[in-house]
Design a protein around this motif. Structure first.
Motif, PDB file in Angstrom:
ATOM      1  N   ASN A 272      23.117  12.740   1.335  1.00 23.68           N
ATOM      2  CA  ASN A 272      22.799  14.149   1.072  1.00 23.68           C
ATOM      3  C   ASN A 272      21.504  14.270   0.283  1.00 23.68           C
ATOM      4  O   ASN A 272      20.657  15.125   0.564  1.00 23.68           O
ATOM      5  CB  ASN A 272      23.943  14.816   0.309  1.00 23.68           C
ATOM      6  N   GLN A 273      21.349  13.405  -0.716  1.00 21.40           N
ATOM      7  CA  GLN A 273      20.137  13.446  -1.531  1.00 21.40           C
ATOM      8  C   GLN A 273      18.906  13.034  -0.723  1.00 21.40           C
ATOM      9  O   GLN A 273      17.813  13.594  -0.904  1.00 21.40           O
ATOM     10  CB  GLN A 273      20.297  12.536  -2.753  1.00 21.40           C
ATOM     11  N   ALA A 274      19.068  12.069   0.182  1.00 17.85           N
ATOM     12  CA  ALA A 274      17.934  11.633   1.004  1.00 17.85           C
ATOM     13  C   ALA A 274      17.384  12.781   1.840  1.00 17.85           C
ATOM     14  O   ALA A 274      16.169  12.898   2.040  1.00 17.85           O
ATOM     15  CB  ALA A 274      18.370  10.482   1.909  1.00 17.85           C
ATOM     16  N   VAL A 275      18.274  13.658   2.320  1.00 14.33           N
ATOM     17  CA  VAL A 275      17.836  14.796   3.132  1.00 14.33           C
ATOM     18  C   VAL A 275      17.352  15.938   2.257  1.00 14.33           C
ATOM     19  O   VAL A 275      16.266  16.484   2.459  1.00 14.33           O
ATOM     20  CB  VAL A 275      18.979  15.271   4.065  1.00 14.33           C
ATOM     21  N   GLU A 276      18.143  16.309   1.252  1.00 12.01           N
ATOM     22  CA  GLU A 276      17.829  17.496   0.460  1.00 12.01           C
ATOM     23  C   GLU A 276      16.768  17.232  -0.617  1.00 12.01           C
ATOM     24  O   GLU A 276      15.928  18.090  -0.888  1.00 12.01           O
ATOM     25  CB  GLU A 276      19.104  18.026  -0.201  1.00 12.01           C
ATOM     26  N   GLY A 277      16.808  16.037  -1.214  1.00  9.36           N
ATOM     27  CA  GLY A 277      15.877  15.733  -2.296  1.00  9.36           C
ATOM     28  C   GLY A 277      14.613  15.048  -1.831  1.00  9.36           C
ATOM     29  O   GLY A 277      13.530  15.286  -2.375  1.00  9.36           O
ATOM     30  N   GLU A 278      14.743  14.186  -0.804  1.00  9.72           N
ATOM     31  CA  GLU A 278      13.589  13.427  -0.321  1.00  9.72           C
ATOM     32  C   GLU A 278      13.045  13.966   0.998  1.00  9.72           C
ATOM     33  O   GLU A 278      12.052  13.461   1.516  1.00  9.72           O
ATOM     34  CB  GLU A 278      13.988  11.951  -0.161  1.00  9.72           C
ATOM     35  N   HIS A 279      13.730  14.961   1.543  1.00  6.75           N
ATOM     36  CA  HIS A 279      13.291  15.639   2.769  1.00  6.75           C
ATOM     37  C   HIS A 279      13.156  14.688   3.961  1.00  6.75           C
ATOM     38  O   HIS A 279      12.247  14.820   4.775  1.00  6.75           O
ATOM     39  CB  HIS A 279      11.973  16.381   2.523  1.00  6.75           C
ATOM     40  N   ARG A 280      14.093  13.750   4.049  1.00  3.98           N
ATOM     41  CA  ARG A 280      14.102  12.825   5.174  1.00  3.98           C
ATOM     42  C   ARG A 280      14.854  13.429   6.351  1.00  3.98           C
ATOM     43  O   ARG A 280      15.705  14.308   6.189  1.00  3.98           O
ATOM     44  CB  ARG A 280      14.735  11.491   4.777  1.00  3.98           C
ATOM     45  N   ASP A 281      14.564  12.936   7.538  1.00  4.06           N
ATOM     46  CA  ASP A 281      15.235  13.405   8.748  1.00  4.06           C
ATOM     47  C   ASP A 281      16.669  12.865   8.784  1.00  4.06           C
ATOM     48  O   ASP A 281      16.879  11.653   8.580  1.00  4.06           O
ATOM     49  CB  ASP A 281      14.467  12.926   9.981  1.00  4.06           C
ATOM     50  N   PRO A 282      17.660  13.727   9.025  1.00  3.37           N
ATOM     51  CA  PRO A 282      19.052  13.253   9.040  1.00  3.37           C
ATOM     52  C   PRO A 282      19.306  12.109  10.013  1.00  3.37           C
ATOM     53  O   PRO A 282      20.071  11.183   9.695  1.00  3.37           O
ATOM     54  CB  PRO A 282      19.834  14.507   9.444  1.00  3.37           C
ATOM     55  N   ALA A 283      18.671  12.143  11.181  1.00  4.39           N
ATOM     56  CA  ALA A 283      18.893  11.065  12.152  1.00  4.39           C
ATOM     57  C   ALA A 283      18.412   9.726  11.609  1.00  4.39           C
ATOM     58  O   ALA A 283      19.062   8.691  11.800  1.00  4.39           O
ATOM     59  CB  ALA A 283      18.182  11.399  13.465  1.00  4.39           C
ATOM     60  N   ASP A 284      17.287   9.717  10.904  1.00  2.00           N
ATOM     61  CA  ASP A 284      16.786   8.474  10.311  1.00  2.00           C
ATOM     62  C   ASP A 284      17.700   7.993   9.193  1.00  2.00           C
ATOM     63  O   ASP A 284      17.950   6.787   9.049  1.00  2.00           O
ATOM     64  CB  ASP A 284      15.367   8.682   9.756  1.00  2.00           C
ATOM     65  N   VAL A 285      18.195   8.926   8.394  1.00  2.51           N
ATOM     66  CA  VAL A 285      19.111   8.565   7.304  1.00  2.51           C
ATOM     67  C   VAL A 285      20.365   7.906   7.874  1.00  2.51           C
ATOM     68  O   VAL A 285      20.845   6.894   7.342  1.00  2.51           O
ATOM     69  CB  VAL A 285      19.468   9.815   6.464  1.00  2.51           C
ATOM     70  N   ILE A 286      20.891   8.464   8.942  1.00  4.65           N
ATOM     71  CA  ILE A 286      22.095   7.896   9.557  1.00  4.65           C
ATOM     72  C   ILE A 286      21.802   6.545  10.203  1.00  4.65           C
ATOM     73  O   ILE A 286      22.618   5.611  10.105  1.00  4.65           O
ATOM     74  CB  ILE A 286      22.699   8.874  10.580  1.00  4.65           C
ATOM     75  N   ARG A 287      20.648   6.396  10.820  1.00  7.19           N
ATOM     76  CA  ARG A 287      20.303   5.084  11.386  1.00  7.19           C
ATOM     77  C   ARG A 287      20.278   4.018  10.297  1.00  7.19           C
ATOM     78  O   ARG A 287      20.793   2.905  10.488  1.00  7.19           O
ATOM     79  CB  ARG A 287      18.960   5.159  12.114  1.00  7.19           C
ATOM     80  N   ASP A 288      19.689   4.344   9.150  1.00  9.73           N
ATOM     81  CA  ASP A 288      19.663   3.388   8.045  1.00  9.73           C
ATOM     82  C   ASP A 288      21.070   3.080   7.548  1.00  9.73           C
ATOM     83  O   ASP A 288      21.409   1.926   7.274  1.00  9.73           O
ATOM     84  CB  ASP A 288      18.828   3.945   6.886  1.00  9.73           C
ATOM     85  N   PHE A 289      21.903   4.120   7.432  1.00 15.76           N
ATOM     86  CA  PHE A 289      23.285   3.908   6.984  1.00 15.76           C
ATOM     87  C   PHE A 289      24.046   3.009   7.948  1.00 15.76           C
ATOM     88  O   PHE A 289      24.772   2.102   7.522  1.00 15.76           O
ATOM     89  CB  PHE A 289      24.004   5.249   6.850  1.00 15.76           C
ATOM     90  N   ARG A 290      23.884   3.229   9.238  1.00 16.16           N
ATOM     91  CA  ARG A 290      24.598   2.420  10.228  1.00 16.16           C
ATOM     92  C   ARG A 290      24.132   0.967  10.191  1.00 16.16           C
ATOM     93  O   ARG A 290      24.931   0.038  10.366  1.00 16.16           O
ATOM     94  CB  ARG A 290      24.437   3.009  11.628  1.00 16.16           C
ATOM     95  N   ARG A 291      22.835   0.764   9.934  1.00 14.19           N
ATOM     96  CA  ARG A 291      22.320  -0.609   9.816  1.00 14.19           C
ATOM     97  C   ARG A 291      22.938  -1.300   8.610  1.00 14.19           C
ATOM     98  O   ARG A 291      23.398  -2.446   8.698  1.00 14.19           O
ATOM     99  CB  ARG A 291      20.794  -0.598   9.693  1.00 14.19           C
ATOM    100  N   ARG A 292      22.931  -0.590   7.472  1.00 10.23           N
ATOM    101  CA  ARG A 292      23.494  -1.189   6.259  1.00 10.23           C
ATOM    102  C   ARG A 292      24.987  -1.478   6.414  1.00 10.23           C
ATOM    103  O   ARG A 292      25.507  -2.431   5.827  1.00 10.23           O
ATOM    104  CB  ARG A 292      23.298  -0.250   5.063  1.00 10.23           C
ATOM    105  N   SER A 293      25.664  -0.634   7.153  1.00 12.67           N
ATOM    106  CA  SER A 293      27.119  -0.762   7.307  1.00 12.67           C
ATOM    107  C   SER A 293      27.504  -1.663   8.481  1.00 12.67           C
ATOM    108  O   SER A 293      28.699  -1.797   8.772  1.00 12.67           O
ATOM    109  CB  SER A 293      27.734   0.627   7.503  1.00 12.67           C
ATOM    110  N   ALA A 294      26.508  -2.222   9.141  1.00  8.39           N
ATOM    111  CA  ALA A 294      26.738  -3.104  10.298  1.00  8.39           C
ATOM    112  C   ALA A 294      27.560  -2.418  11.375  1.00  8.39           C
ATOM    113  O   ALA A 294      28.447  -3.009  11.986  1.00  8.39           O
ATOM    114  CB  ALA A 294      27.423  -4.401   9.858  1.00  8.39           C
TER     115      ALA A 294
END
Length: 295
Positions: A272-294
């Motif tokens: 939530n902070q990555a999107v609202e505070g850092e203004h990142r694209d939600p799709a990119d945030v989720i791609r990073d999360f999925r990578r970290r979570s294998a």
């Protein structure tokens, strides 16, 4: 009725049936994932979509649906195939059942009610987005409070900020004050949710009713007071999906089962902070999360 009249009636009925069929929701080969109109929901919709796409399915996104009622109606009408709902919201807002604070009972109740409408409740993603009483860490340390039951002696020193919904809900402010015997300083300041943390940062309030997955909690070094008497109902994040979609696209069930328990409250706060505070694209945030979570 003459043969000509019967033929005319049959013809008119056929035209009516064709018109009705044309009004049916489109049921193409793509899976349609929905989301409500706030950051966390868009992130969760994207999470479902990307995980289903990893199974080789084509996915359309229908995000920013205006609230739980609209999302639920879209699901029942077949305009979307799945979205993430919160268990307590489903119980009280969608199915109009009494507030229930027992997690297992809530889950069982909504599972039954959804099943009656041809919808399956999938396992929780692993976190709740529930109401949370949030303070500055230094204030909590100074007052020696870590949970709501410890707050009653200090409450009179604290200025409270709440959202409009929390002030009015049956599981909101008044019930919490009664449950924990709280009397805050002065009249609570009521404002839009987006302004609560700004008021906290500006020291206009000392404690606010936020949500447990708010991104500002970590970035502003705030603490959530434990609801040790379990006043707030459970709000588990659970995908809900049409049964006919699961039959037509078995890969959807595999994808959603794989997500069970994979997302923690801290994960959701960070995204939530990555999107609202850092203004990142939600799709990119989720791609990073999925990578970290294998995933």
């Amino acid at each position: 009725m003459s043969a000509a009249q019967r033929a005319l009636v049959c013809g008119l009925l056929s035209i009516c049936l064709l018109c009705l069929s044309a009004c049916d929701p489109p049921r193409g080969s793509h899976v349609v994932i929905g989301a409500k109109n706030f950051t966390e929901q868009v992130l969760l919709g994207e999470l479902l979509a990307q995980e289903i796409e990893a199974e080789g399915e084509k996915v359309d996104r229908r995000f920013y649906l205006a609230g739980s009622y609209i999302a639920h109606q879209a699901l029942l009408a077949g305009r979307i195939d799945a979205y993430v709902e919160y268990s307590g919201t489903a119980l009280s807002s969608i199915f109009k059942q009494p507030v229930d604070r027992d997690r297992d009972r809530v889950r069982a109740t909504i599972t039954r009610l959804y099943a009656e409408k041809g919808v399956r409740v999938m396992p929780s993603l692993g976190f709740e987005n529930t109401f949370a009483m949030v303070m500055r860490a230094d204030d909590a340390q100074r007052l020696h409070v870590t949970k709501l039951s410890e707050l009653h002696t200090a409450a009179s020193q604290l200025r409270l900020g709440v959202g409009y919904e929390f002030e009015e809900r049956p599981d909101g402010l008044r019930g919490m004050e009664q449950q924990y015997h709280l009397q805050f300083q002065g009249t609570p300041r009521v404002m839009d949710l987006g302004l609560l943390y700004r008021a906290m940062a500006n020291h206009q309030v000392d404690i606010v009713s936020g949500n447990s997955t708010d991104g500002a909690i970590a970035t502003m070094h705030l603490v959530v007071l434990a609801d040790d008497q379990h006043y707030f109902p459970p709000y588990e994040a659970m995908p809900v999906v049409r049964e006919d979609t699961l039959q037509a696209h078995p890969a959807v069930a595999r994808a959603l089962q794989r997500l069970a328990g994979k997302c923690t409250e801290a994960d959701m706060q960070a995204m939530n902070q990555a999107v609202e505070g850092e203004h990142r694209d939600p799709a990119d945030v989720i791609r990073d999360f999925r990578r970290r979570s294998a995933l």
